[in-house]
Design a protein around this motif. Sequence first.
Motif, short mmCIF file in Angstrom:
data_model
loop_
_atom_site.label_atom_id
_atom_site.label_comp_id
_atom_site.label_asym_id
_atom_site.label_seq_id
_atom_site.Cartn_x
_atom_site.Cartn_y
_atom_site.Cartn_z
N ILE A 192 0.86 -1.20 0.00
CA ILE A 192 0.00 0.00 0.00
C ILE A 192 0.89 1.24 0.00
O ILE A 192 1.93 1.27 0.67
CB ILE A 192 -0.92 0.00 1.25
N LEU A 193 0.46 2.22 -0.76
CA LEU A 193 1.18 3.49 -0.78
C LEU A 193 0.24 4.62 -0.38
O LEU A 193 -0.86 4.73 -0.92
CB LEU A 193 1.70 3.75 -2.21
N ILE A 194 0.67 5.43 0.59
CA ILE A 194 -0.01 6.69 0.87
C ILE A 194 0.90 7.75 0.26
O ILE A 194 2.00 8.01 0.78
CB ILE A 194 -0.20 6.92 2.38
N PRO A 195 0.51 8.34 -0.88
CA PRO A 195 1.45 9.18 -1.62
C PRO A 195 1.68 10.56 -0.99
O PRO A 195 0.88 11.01 -0.18
CB PRO A 195 0.80 9.31 -3.00
N GLU A 196 2.76 11.19 -1.43
CA GLU A 196 3.03 12.59 -1.08
C GLU A 196 1.95 13.47 -1.70
O GLU A 196 1.46 13.19 -2.79
CB GLU A 196 4.40 12.96 -1.67
N THR A 197 1.58 14.55 -1.00
CA THR A 197 0.66 15.55 -1.57
C THR A 197 1.20 16.93 -1.22
O THR A 197 2.23 17.03 -0.55
CB THR A 197 -0.75 15.42 -0.94
N GLY A 198 0.49 17.97 -1.64
CA GLY A 198 0.91 19.34 -1.30
C GLY A 198 1.01 19.53 0.21
O GLY A 198 1.87 20.24 0.71
N GLU A 199 0.11 18.87 0.94
CA GLU A 199 0.10 19.03 2.41
C GLU A 199 0.97 18.00 3.09
O GLU A 199 1.29 18.12 4.27
CB GLU A 199 -1.34 18.87 2.97
#
Length: 492
Positions: free
Chosen positions: A316-323
């Motif tokens: 599972i990947l929780i991706p990078e975001t602006g926040e």
Amino acid sequence: MPNPLPVPQPDHSKTFSSPVSKLEWIPLTSLEKMSQTEYDVLIAGTGAGGGAVLWRLCQQWGNNGKKIGVVEAGDLLLPTNLMNVQTMNHLDYLDIAYNDPQFAIPIPGTKLRQVIALGGRTLKWSVVSPRMYAAVASRDWPVPEREMELYYSIAEQAMGVTDYYTKGSPINEIFLNRLWSSEYAEAMNEPMAADLEPTKYGEIHSNVFFSSIAFLAQALNPRPYDLAVLARAVRVITERGRARGLQVMTPDKRSFELKAKNVVLCASTIETPRILYHSGIRGRAIGHYLTNHSYAIGKATFNHKDYPYVLGTIGILIPETGERPFQVQIGGPNGYRFYHDTQTPFKEQLEMNIAGVGNVESRFENQILFNPNVRNEYGMPEAQVQLTYSDADLAVLGLAEEAVKHVSSILQTPMVSLNLQEALAGDHESGTCRMGRDPDTSGTNPYGQVHGISGLYVADNSVLPFLGAANPTLTTVALAMRTADYIIRSSM
Ligand SMILES: Cc1cc2nc3c(=O)[nH]c(=O)nc-3n(C[C@H](O)[C@H](O)[C@H](O)COP(=O)(O)OP(=O)(O)OC[C@H]3O[C@@H](n4cnc5c(N)ncnc54)[C@H](O)[C@@H]3O)c2cc1C
């Protein structure tokens, strides 16, 4: 009665040598022969970047008479990714990947490791292949977003990137649902470079996990190219601001000059700037802006009996975001990740990894220092790697650490341990020839051409302008293919 015939005794004074000669499983060319050719493109290094440039040139050019040469410092080590080797379930894969002297050559003064072999580090990479948030969202990224989208698509297709590897896996579905019910709506099946196509019409898809050997093999289909192994690029030959070829050395220190109209250095983040330095090519940014990922590595545990009997694998990947300036990777069950272990009975109490992967700023001060007074056996300057975290990097790492704890509680998998990895470790070092428009802050232009030297390109992790938090290889491959297209256009 004594035996009248003399009994043959083994001769221990002779060392045993295998009667089986080494199989050359890819066509090779000698450096003697290569030194008689003038190449249109000469590539140094066959890892992710070198393989991608070669693949794209061969696919686009076909058999058009252009000459392509490739030199690789290492030897033939393995014709595939380690994870495809079926006997790995009886061996300690991680121990081989991280400690075997052939698969992990230490870079002095660091915990960084190189693989000097045909295929480079893609012989043991874990194939996690997300797109990089910074590459499509940052105004400072030197390649237009539309072009990044195009080359990401080409790279994903060529490497077989899919989110299907863990899709439908019972434990993955349970964990994804837990994450989606909390604040992690973007949690997704990990994109992996894994060929899951069934065999059809005699086309065999047995090399599941990608390595750049697949690029080298596919590149041979449309056309031949010359490849020399045990051929270390040590110096770029230039003439009046133009690349003219490479000086290449063998392990027994024979030296060859190979002629080329275009040279592409793909020896990666430490070696590529070292070759440039040794060639007298000294842009202000070359060797600087070294970056890597910071890691908060958690081990969590769960009991098999609380889950369906057929667990499946976790990715599972929780991706990078602006926040969120970090990503979280969740993988396991440890020891059963790739189901090579079908013979081993499942343990009741299982472990998994939850890793927070932090963005480390690109800063001029983080660099590789070359010492011309201390030289290696090839006469190249010693490389000293210098990388420290800024306050901002430490703040990101702190957030990543908190996120790992939070994810562990959402998944209901208690933490067993949580360690922060030191700066000079890991596998994603990048940035030492970063792309950009300004020669003061970048080593190459936005197409990977070294500022001020026509016909000289870089295509490996060192060109990444920033690293963001995503695993870097897909982006390196996408940019390398774009550099190949630029060389094709410039050679018309
Ligand atoms: C255990 C492990 C797991 C990883 N998992 C992932 C992952 O899941 N996802 C991800 O994105 N990345 C991952 N990586 C990182 C990935 O392997 C690298 O990002 C990628 O291989 C970098 O490509 P490159 O072309 O820059 O370098 P490399 O792949 O290292 O290739 C460099 C090549 O240059 C050759 N070479 C060196 N010096 C010379 C010279 N002087 N002359 C000629 N040839 C030379 C080397 O032998 C090698 O073939 C992982 C790495 C490791 C070690």
